[in-house]
Scaffold this active site. Structure first.
Site, PDB file in Angstrom:
ATOM      1  N   TYR A  38       0.871  -1.177   0.000  1.00 32.65           N
ATOM      2  CA  TYR A  38       0.000   0.000   0.000  1.00 32.65           C
ATOM      3  C   TYR A  38       0.908   1.227   0.000  1.00 32.65           C
ATOM      4  O   TYR A  38       1.685   1.428   0.933  1.00 32.65           O
ATOM      5  CB  TYR A  38      -0.903   0.010   1.236  1.00 32.65           C
ATOM      6  CG  TYR A  38      -1.916  -1.107   1.247  1.00 32.65           C
ATOM      7  CD1 TYR A  38      -3.147  -0.956   0.618  1.00 32.65           C
ATOM      8  CD2 TYR A  38      -1.635  -2.318   1.869  1.00 32.65           C
ATOM      9  CE1 TYR A  38      -4.074  -1.981   0.616  1.00 32.65           C
ATOM     10  CE2 TYR A  38      -2.552  -3.346   1.874  1.00 32.65           C
ATOM     11  CZ  TYR A  38      -3.771  -3.178   1.253  1.00 32.65           C
ATOM     12  OH  TYR A  38      -4.683  -4.197   1.246  1.00 32.65           O
ATOM     13  N   HIS A  65      -4.294  -2.631  -7.942  1.00 33.14           N
ATOM     14  CA  HIS A  65      -5.537  -3.317  -7.574  1.00 33.14           C
ATOM     15  C   HIS A  65      -6.639  -2.353  -7.174  1.00 33.14           C
ATOM     16  O   HIS A  65      -7.778  -2.496  -7.586  1.00 33.14           O
ATOM     17  CB  HIS A  65      -5.294  -4.300  -6.431  1.00 33.14           C
ATOM     18  CG  HIS A  65      -6.547  -4.985  -5.995  1.00 33.14           C
ATOM     19  ND1 HIS A  65      -7.279  -4.592  -4.906  1.00 33.14           N
ATOM     20  CD2 HIS A  65      -7.225  -6.010  -6.547  1.00 33.14           C
ATOM     21  CE1 HIS A  65      -8.346  -5.360  -4.790  1.00 33.14           C
ATOM     22  NE2 HIS A  65      -8.331  -6.237  -5.769  1.00 33.14           N
ATOM     23  N   HIS A  66      -6.346  -1.382  -6.346  1.00 30.68           N
ATOM     24  CA  HIS A  66      -7.352  -0.362  -6.072  1.00 30.68           C
ATOM     25  C   HIS A  66      -6.695   0.931  -5.612  1.00 30.68           C
ATOM     26  O   HIS A  66      -5.531   0.952  -5.208  1.00 30.68           O
ATOM     27  CB  HIS A  66      -8.419  -0.838  -5.058  1.00 30.68           C
ATOM     28  CG  HIS A  66      -7.942  -0.981  -3.643  1.00 30.68           C
ATOM     29  ND1 HIS A  66      -7.785  -2.200  -3.013  1.00 30.68           N
ATOM     30  CD2 HIS A  66      -7.615  -0.064  -2.707  1.00 30.68           C
ATOM     31  CE1 HIS A  66      -7.379  -2.024  -1.767  1.00 30.68           C
ATOM     32  NE2 HIS A  66      -7.264  -0.733  -1.559  1.00 30.68           N
ATOM     33  N   HIS A  74      -3.052   0.409  -3.848  1.00 35.04           N
ATOM     34  CA  HIS A  74      -2.736  -0.971  -3.482  1.00 35.04           C
ATOM     35  C   HIS A  74      -2.112  -1.652  -4.692  1.00 35.04           C
ATOM     36  O   HIS A  74      -2.747  -1.814  -5.734  1.00 35.04           O
ATOM     37  CB  HIS A  74      -4.011  -1.699  -3.045  1.00 35.04           C
ATOM     38  CG  HIS A  74      -3.823  -3.189  -2.894  1.00 35.04           C
ATOM     39  ND1 HIS A  74      -4.877  -4.062  -2.892  1.00 35.04           N
ATOM     40  CD2 HIS A  74      -2.712  -3.951  -2.757  1.00 35.04           C
ATOM     41  CE1 HIS A  74      -4.424  -5.297  -2.752  1.00 35.04           C
ATOM     42  NE2 HIS A  74      -3.120  -5.250  -2.686  1.00 35.04           N
ATOM     43  N   HIS A  86     -16.558  -4.439  -2.735  1.00 32.11           N
ATOM     44  CA  HIS A  86     -15.113  -4.675  -2.809  1.00 32.11           C
ATOM     45  C   HIS A  86     -14.717  -5.877  -1.969  1.00 32.11           C
ATOM     46  O   HIS A  86     -15.100  -5.997  -0.810  1.00 32.11           O
ATOM     47  CB  HIS A  86     -14.371  -3.422  -2.321  1.00 32.11           C
ATOM     48  CG  HIS A  86     -12.877  -3.587  -2.289  1.00 32.11           C
ATOM     49  ND1 HIS A  86     -12.129  -3.753  -3.422  1.00 32.11           N
ATOM     50  CD2 HIS A  86     -12.000  -3.618  -1.256  1.00 32.11           C
ATOM     51  CE1 HIS A  86     -10.841  -3.871  -3.090  1.00 32.11           C
ATOM     52  NE2 HIS A  86     -10.743  -3.796  -1.788  1.00 32.11           N
ATOM     53  N   HIS A  89     -11.523  -9.435  -2.031  1.00 33.72           N
ATOM     54  CA  HIS A  89     -10.261  -9.908  -2.606  1.00 33.72           C
ATOM     55  C   HIS A  89     -10.451 -11.317  -3.183  1.00 33.72           C
ATOM     56  O   HIS A  89     -11.569 -11.750  -3.451  1.00 33.72           O
ATOM     57  CB  HIS A  89      -9.160  -9.819  -1.566  1.00 33.72           C
ATOM     58  CG  HIS A  89      -8.754  -8.400  -1.286  1.00 33.72           C
ATOM     59  ND1 HIS A  89      -7.510  -7.909  -1.584  1.00 33.72           N
ATOM     60  CD2 HIS A  89      -9.456  -7.367  -0.769  1.00 33.72           C
ATOM     61  CE1 HIS A  89      -7.451  -6.626  -1.247  1.00 33.72           C
ATOM     62  NE2 HIS A  89      -8.626  -6.282  -0.747  1.00 33.72           N
TER      63      HIS A  89
END
EC number: 1.14.17.-
Length: 371
Positions: A116, A148-149, A220, A302, A304
């Site tokens: 992150y 990823h985000h 991320h 959201h 994973h």
């Protein structure tokens, strides 16, 4: 024609023909077929079409189908995740509208599974109120699976420009103290999502004393192959206008708190966790919005890799309402806002439950939930 496949992937003609050709055209480069079908056909060989994610599989051969049956497609095939009942909003904006970019500058992505990265930015001073009406992801070419985000947090207005000089790994012991002042999420984007367009009557306010002056962008990075030497310059583009809209936009987060107490055992075909946004929680969070509450126009679900389905439940005066949002076929690589067909009012005193369904049937170790 309406075909289906069995477990051996053999194509078979469906005795119940539910697909109807609307029109077709062909030129030197393209063949276009438009067809229709009932959402629920009551045919065991058809999949019902809902608001959940659908994985569309396509294949073609350069020759037409012969008497012997279909020709094998070879490499001419692919797949795409879509929400057939919740299409992306396409709104054309004037190319002359102003915008500003919040992008990382040559961030070295560590050769580890998850990173992150946090970078502080200052919103360009507008001197008067404006509305952000669209946010677009600016993902560096080739890094579509790495990023990823992205989350955008509002920070304290008491900071000064010295905080802009450096980025740092988030949630790290040596992270700058200024990062701790950034708690309120004002925008979220996740992998597979396109740009987000606010409804015509809503905008994200910038330019007033109450609006964010400093924001923290958290990216991320997902690097499961531990690739070395990656340098990233991804971020967000915010398009804004001086023509104000009726309502200011905000973000409310609901779900499971990220902690060591939330873990998923291995070998589970289904494991359900619930995050409760209680009556007391919403009374406190929406205290300034009494008595009208807030009006929800879009939801981003959201999760994973272990995520299989997410349901957002809404209770008013103890009675469950229609699901706020859901995805029974969650795809980790396709996460974008779902626009609600009708805005939903959430009042102080309501309850929200985020129901997360996981599968760890292919895992041999405990899964620890991360952000």
């Amino acid at each position: 024609q309406d075909y289906f496949t069995d477990e051996n992937r053999v194509l078979k003609k469906d005795p119940q023909q539910d697909y109807h050709l609307e029109y077709a055209m062909e030129n030197s480069t393209h063949t276009i077929l438009a067809f229709s079908r009932e959402l629920h056909t009551c045919d065991m060989n058809d999949k019902s079409i809902t608001e959940s994610t659908v994985r569309v599989i396509w294949a073609y051969h350069h020759k037409d189908m012969g008497e012997a049956g279909q020709n094998y497609h070879g490499a001419n095939r692919g797949t795409k995740s879509l929400r057939l009942l919740n299409p992306e909003k396409e709104e054309v904006f004037s190319a002359s509208l102003p915008y500003f970019d919040l992008t990382n500058k040559d961030v070295p992505v560590p050769d580890k599974d998850t990173t992150y990265w946090c970078q502080m930015f200052k919103i360009p001073v507008q001197h008067e109120k404006h509305h952000v009406i669209k946010v677009e992801p600016l993902i560096q070419k080739g890094h579509e699976n790495l990023v990823h985000h992205i989350l955008l947090y509002q920070c304290s207005s008491n900071l000064n420009d010295s905080v802009l000089d450096y980025g740092h790994e988030c949630y790290h012991p040596n992270m700058p103290d200024s990062f701790l002042t950034c708690e309120t999420v004002i925008f979220a984007w996740a992998i597979g999502g396109e740009g987000f367009t606010y409804p015509p009557h809503v905008g994200l306010s910038i330019g007033t004393a109450a609006d964010p002056q400093f924001v923290l962008m958290e990216v991320h990075y997902d690097n499961p192959s531990y690739t070395e030497g990656l340098i990233d310059n991804s971020g967000l583009r915010l398009i804004y206008t001086p023509v104000l809209r009726k309502y200011d936009a905000g973000v409310i987060e609901a779900g499971l708190w990220v902690s060591l107490f939330h873990n998923i055992p291995p070998g589970m075909p289904e494991f359900v966790s619930e995050g409760h946004c209680t009556r007391e929680c919403l009374q406190e969070a929406l205290g300034a919005e009494r008595p009208a509450g807030i009006h929800v126009f879009a939801v981003l679900l959201h999760a994973h890799l272990a995520g299989r389905a997410i349901r957002m439940r809404h209770f008013h005066k103890g009675e469950e309402q229609k699901l706020l949002a859901y995805d029974e076929e969650f795809d980790f690589n396709f996460q974008e806002f779902q626009y609600l067909k009708e805005e939903r009012t959430i009042l102080p005193g309501d309850n929200l439950i985020t129901e997360c369904h996981y599968s760890t049937v292919d895992r041999i170790r405990m899964t620890w939930v991360r952000k």
